[in-house]
Design a protein around this motif. Structure first.
Motif, PDB file in Angstrom:
ATOM      1  N   VAL A   1      -2.105  -6.896  -1.056  1.00  0.00           N
ATOM      2  CA  VAL A   1      -1.038  -5.342  -1.506  1.00  0.00           C
ATOM      3  C   VAL A   1      -1.206  -4.644  -0.263  1.00  0.00           C
ATOM      4  O   VAL A   1      -0.249  -4.018   0.291  1.00  0.00           O
ATOM      5  CB  VAL A   1      -1.578  -4.847  -2.797  1.00  0.00           C
ATOM      6  CG1 VAL A   1      -0.866  -3.578  -2.820  1.00  0.00           C
ATOM      7  CG2 VAL A   1      -1.323  -5.535  -3.803  1.00  0.00           C
TER       8      VAL A   1
ATOM      9  N   LYS B   1       0.408  -4.624   3.483  1.00  0.00           N
ATOM     10  CA  LYS B   1       1.873  -4.254   3.621  1.00  0.00           C
ATOM     11  C   LYS B   1       2.307  -2.973   2.890  1.00  0.00           C
ATOM     12  O   LYS B   1       3.581  -2.577   2.853  1.00  0.00           O
ATOM     13  CB  LYS B   1       2.624  -5.388   2.714  1.00  0.00           C
ATOM     14  CG  LYS B   1       2.667  -6.796   3.486  1.00  0.00           C
ATOM     15  CD  LYS B   1       3.682  -7.644   3.173  1.00  0.00           C
ATOM     16  CE  LYS B   1       5.082  -7.268   3.632  1.00  0.00           C
ATOM     17  NZ  LYS B   1       6.089  -8.326   3.304  1.00  0.00           N
ATOM     18  N   ASN B   2       1.272  -2.058   2.566  1.00  0.00           N
ATOM     19  CA  ASN B   2       1.552  -0.877   1.804  1.00  0.00           C
ATOM     20  C   ASN B   2       0.765   0.122   2.656  1.00  0.00           C
ATOM     21  O   ASN B   2      -0.226   0.030   3.124  1.00  0.00           O
ATOM     22  CB  ASN B   2       1.228  -0.860   0.429  1.00  0.00           C
ATOM     23  CG  ASN B   2       2.647  -1.631  -0.227  1.00  0.00           C
ATOM     24  OD1 ASN B   2       3.557  -1.273  -0.447  1.00  0.00           O
ATOM     25  ND2 ASN B   2       2.218  -2.994  -0.437  1.00  0.00           N
ATOM     26  N   GLU B   3       1.191   1.353   2.477  1.00  0.00           N
ATOM     27  CA  GLU B   3       0.288   2.716   3.243  1.00  0.00           C
ATOM     28  C   GLU B   3      -0.609   3.132   2.308  1.00  0.00           C
ATOM     29  O   GLU B   3      -0.276   3.051   1.027  1.00  0.00           O
ATOM     30  CB  GLU B   3       1.683   3.488   3.921  1.00  0.00           C
ATOM     31  CG  GLU B   3       2.388   2.974   5.079  1.00  0.00           C
ATOM     32  CD  GLU B   3       3.497   4.126   5.482  1.00  0.00           C
ATOM     33  OE1 GLU B   3       3.438   5.155   4.573  1.00  0.00           O
ATOM     34  OE2 GLU B   3       4.118   3.939   6.362  1.00  0.00           O
TER      35      GLU B   3
ATOM     36  N   TYR C   1      -5.902   2.242  -1.326  1.00  0.00           N
ATOM     37  CA  TYR C   1      -5.491   1.250  -2.423  1.00  0.00           C
ATOM     38  C   TYR C   1      -5.658   1.992  -3.844  1.00  0.00           C
ATOM     39  O   TYR C   1      -4.745   1.587  -4.720  1.00  0.00           O
ATOM     40  CB  TYR C   1      -6.579   0.132  -2.318  1.00  0.00           C
ATOM     41  CG  TYR C   1      -6.643  -0.736  -3.623  1.00  0.00           C
ATOM     42  CD1 TYR C   1      -5.488  -1.848  -3.817  1.00  0.00           C
ATOM     43  CD2 TYR C   1      -7.692  -1.059  -4.517  1.00  0.00           C
ATOM     44  CE1 TYR C   1      -5.558  -2.470  -4.754  1.00  0.00           C
ATOM     45  CE2 TYR C   1      -7.638  -1.763  -5.489  1.00  0.00           C
ATOM     46  CZ  TYR C   1      -6.521  -2.576  -5.586  1.00  0.00           C
ATOM     47  OH  TYR C   1      -6.453  -3.531  -7.008  1.00  0.00           O
TER      48      TYR C   1
ATOM     49  N   TYR D   1      -2.487   3.362  -5.826  1.00  0.00           N
ATOM     50  CA  TYR D   1      -1.632   2.413  -6.532  1.00  0.00           C
ATOM     51  C   TYR D   1      -2.413   2.040  -7.872  1.00  0.00           C
ATOM     52  O   TYR D   1      -1.546   1.407  -8.767  1.00  0.00           O
ATOM     53  CB  TYR D   1      -1.351   1.116  -5.825  1.00  0.00           C
ATOM     54  CG  TYR D   1      -0.677   1.261  -4.413  1.00  0.00           C
ATOM     55  CD1 TYR D   1       0.644   1.725  -4.269  1.00  0.00           C
ATOM     56  CD2 TYR D   1      -1.358   1.475  -3.314  1.00  0.00           C
ATOM     57  CE1 TYR D   1       1.264   2.070  -3.278  1.00  0.00           C
ATOM     58  CE2 TYR D   1      -0.889   1.949  -1.794  1.00  0.00           C
ATOM     59  CZ  TYR D   1       0.512   2.036  -2.009  1.00  0.00           C
ATOM     60  OH  TYR D   1       1.171   2.325  -0.756  1.00  0.00           O
TER      61      TYR D   1
ATOM     62  N   LYS E   1       0.968   5.085  -7.996  1.00  0.00           N
ATOM     63  CA  LYS E   1       2.111   4.912  -7.160  1.00  0.00           C
ATOM     64  C   LYS E   1       2.804   3.542  -7.396  1.00  0.00           C
ATOM     65  O   LYS E   1       2.062   2.531  -7.374  1.00  0.00           O
ATOM     66  CB  LYS E   1       1.995   5.273  -5.605  1.00  0.00           C
ATOM     67  CG  LYS E   1       1.693   6.772  -5.486  1.00  0.00           C
ATOM     68  CD  LYS E   1       1.251   6.919  -4.051  1.00  0.00           C
ATOM     69  CE  LYS E   1       2.107   6.390  -2.971  1.00  0.00           C
ATOM     70  NZ  LYS E   1       1.913   6.718  -1.450  1.00  0.00           N
TER      71      LYS E   1
ATOM     72  N   VAL F   1       3.992  -0.212  -5.872  1.00  0.00           N
ATOM     73  CA  VAL F   1       3.869  -0.988  -4.639  1.00  0.00           C
ATOM     74  C   VAL F   1       5.480  -1.176  -4.075  1.00  0.00           C
ATOM     75  O   VAL F   1       6.282  -1.750  -4.824  1.00  0.00           O
ATOM     76  CB  VAL F   1       3.289  -2.155  -4.770  1.00  0.00           C
ATOM     77  CG1 VAL F   1       3.226  -3.182  -3.688  1.00  0.00           C
ATOM     78  CG2 VAL F   1       1.953  -1.821  -5.417  1.00  0.00           C
ATOM     79  N   THR F   2       5.754  -0.408  -2.809  1.00  0.00           N
ATOM     80  CA  THR F   2       7.145  -0.883  -2.571  1.00  0.00           C
ATOM     81  C   THR F   2       7.280  -1.354  -0.979  1.00  0.00           C
ATOM     82  O   THR F   2       8.394  -1.917  -0.829  1.00  0.00           O
ATOM     83  CB  THR F   2       7.761   0.701  -2.230  1.00  0.00           C
ATOM     84  OG1 THR F   2       6.799   1.370  -1.125  1.00  0.00           O
ATOM     85  CG2 THR F   2       7.914   1.742  -3.257  1.00  0.00           C
ATOM     86  N   GLY F   3       6.101  -1.924  -0.545  1.00  0.00           N
ATOM     87  CA  GLY F   3       6.215  -2.524   0.496  1.00  0.00           C
ATOM     88  C   GLY F   3       6.159  -3.954   0.723  1.00  0.00           C
ATOM     89  O   GLY F   3       6.274  -4.802   1.831  1.00  0.00           O
TER      90      GLY F   3
END
Length: 392
Positions: free
Chosen positions: A108, A111-113, A116, A119, A128, A130-132
């Motif tokens: 996860v 690929k995400n800013e 951890y 999320y 939040k 997970v959009t990436g």
């Protein structure tokens, strides 16, 4: 009757199946292999075998070897940074639940800013989306305990905040899982028992969860039956490949349960304990809580406990109806005795009785969602009562 069913993981199950890693279609060309900081993956040659099989499949690999038995946030972030730096295009979790769970969380964050915990939905997490996207995940399990090879869930501890919280989205289902019982022959007896009971409680909690379905019940009751039959043998003789294979099957079935039903608040209670005392093995914590927990629920969901008692070979013939649910508790205690884990104590791990209210509060605040899946709504006093009865 309504239910949804979706388990997208391709599973290769059986002795010798690891060899197929050299020919199986994999989701990328460079893997981050996630293992624990212990010696077993290297000492038993499992890591070397995986690396060589990947090479035969024209896949490069990089190893991240810091994961702890109760995996922590810091290592998720370090692993994700390494995956990005090395331009890995998929992640392999090699080992038990801690390695595979960490691989999912690393996949996860690769690929995400942000952090951890941004999320995570419970505790101080920000929830939040997970959009990436998520790097593809391959699970190679060397233990039979969590069923994480067949579900999307991962459990990580925020070591600075004493929060141990589960997380999962459809993308954290492994795309491929290899369950080779030959890799489990070296697991010591005590860990075999702890891990086996973790799988057992995934199944048992899945039966009493209010979102259980006919499909999850089929998986769960078979898992319970197999563990009851074969776990004592696997503990007594770890080289018994038949026992290991059947316990491995029970474990994978318990992962199916986690994908079609859910854990209940027993896991919330245990997470609160091991969040503060990470040296407490998760399976051991569940064992210690289990008699008090299921005794409490015996009158609340009697029909469900009777189902499980029968799966463990208990007959209700001639037994007063009000006492029938307790046959499950009786069978559970007998299984613990056969596996040599009946005398575990919370005090052995330094856990103090006066801290029980703190653990109860933590359970609600960090893993409160699982309480909503109980068929009976537990109060804070109920949880304190269960903790107190389990304490010894």
């Amino acid at each position: 009757m309504q239910f949804n069913y979706h388990i997208p993981t391709r599973i290769l199950f059986g002795p010798g199946k690891l060899a197929e890693l050299s020919t199986e279609k994999l989701p990328g060309k460079k893997a981050l292999i996630v293992i624990t900081g212990g010696k077993s993956m290297k000492a038993n040659g499992y890591l070397e075998r995986v690396v060589e099989l990947l090479k035969k499949n024209d896949v490069q690999s990089v190893v991240f070897d810091k994961i702890m038995p109760n995996p922590i946030l810091r290592h998720v972030m370090e692993g994700a940074e390494l995956a990005r730096k090395e331009q890995c295009d998929f992640v392999i979790g090699l080992g038990g639940g801690s390695s595979i769970d960490s691989a999912k969380s690393i996949a996860v964050m690769a690929k995400n800013e942000g952090d951890y915990w941004d999320y995570i939905g419970g505790g101080t997490g920000k929830g939040k989306p997970v959009t990436g996207g998520v790097l593809p995940i391959v699970a190679i399990t060397t233990t039979a305990g969590t069923g994480t090879e067949a579900d999307p869930w991962t459990v990580i501890t925020h070591e600075e905040r004493n929060e141990k919280i589960g997380f999962g989205i459809p993308e954290t289902f492994p795309v491929l899982s290899i369950v080779d019982p030959e890799l489990m022959l070296t697991v010591p007896p005590k860990l075999t028992a702890y891990q086996g009971f973790d799988a057992f409680f995934h199944a048992a909690e899945g039966v009493i969860a209010k979102i259980a379905t006919p499909v999850s019940d089929i998986y769960a009751l078979k898992s319970i039956e197999l563990i009851n039959t074969y776990l004592p043998t696997a503990v007594a003789n770890g080289q018994d490949i038949d026992a290991r294979t059947n316990v491995a099957l029970a474990n994978t079935l318990s992962g199916f349960v986690e994908s079609t039903s859910s854990c209940t608040s027993e896991h919330s209670l245990e997470h609160a304990l091991s969040a503060y005392y990470p040296e407490l093995p998760h399976g051991a914590g569940l064992i210690i809580l289990s008699e008090a927990y299921f005794s409490f629920f015996a009158e609340k969901v009697p029909d469900r406990l009777v189902m499980m008692a029968k799966a463990m070979g208990k007959s209700t013939d001639g037994v007063e109806e009000s006492k029938q649910p307790y046959l499950f508790v009786e069978a559970l205690v007998e299984l613990q005795e056969k596996c040599g884990v009946r005398n575990l104590k919370l005090s052995d791990y330094g856990i103090k009785k006066e801290d029980i209210p703190k653990f109860a509060k933590n359970a609600f605040e960090t893993m409160g969602f699982l309480f909503t899946l109980d068929r009976y709504k537990l109060s804070m006093d109920d949880v304190i009562t269960i903790f107190t009865k389990a304490y010894k």
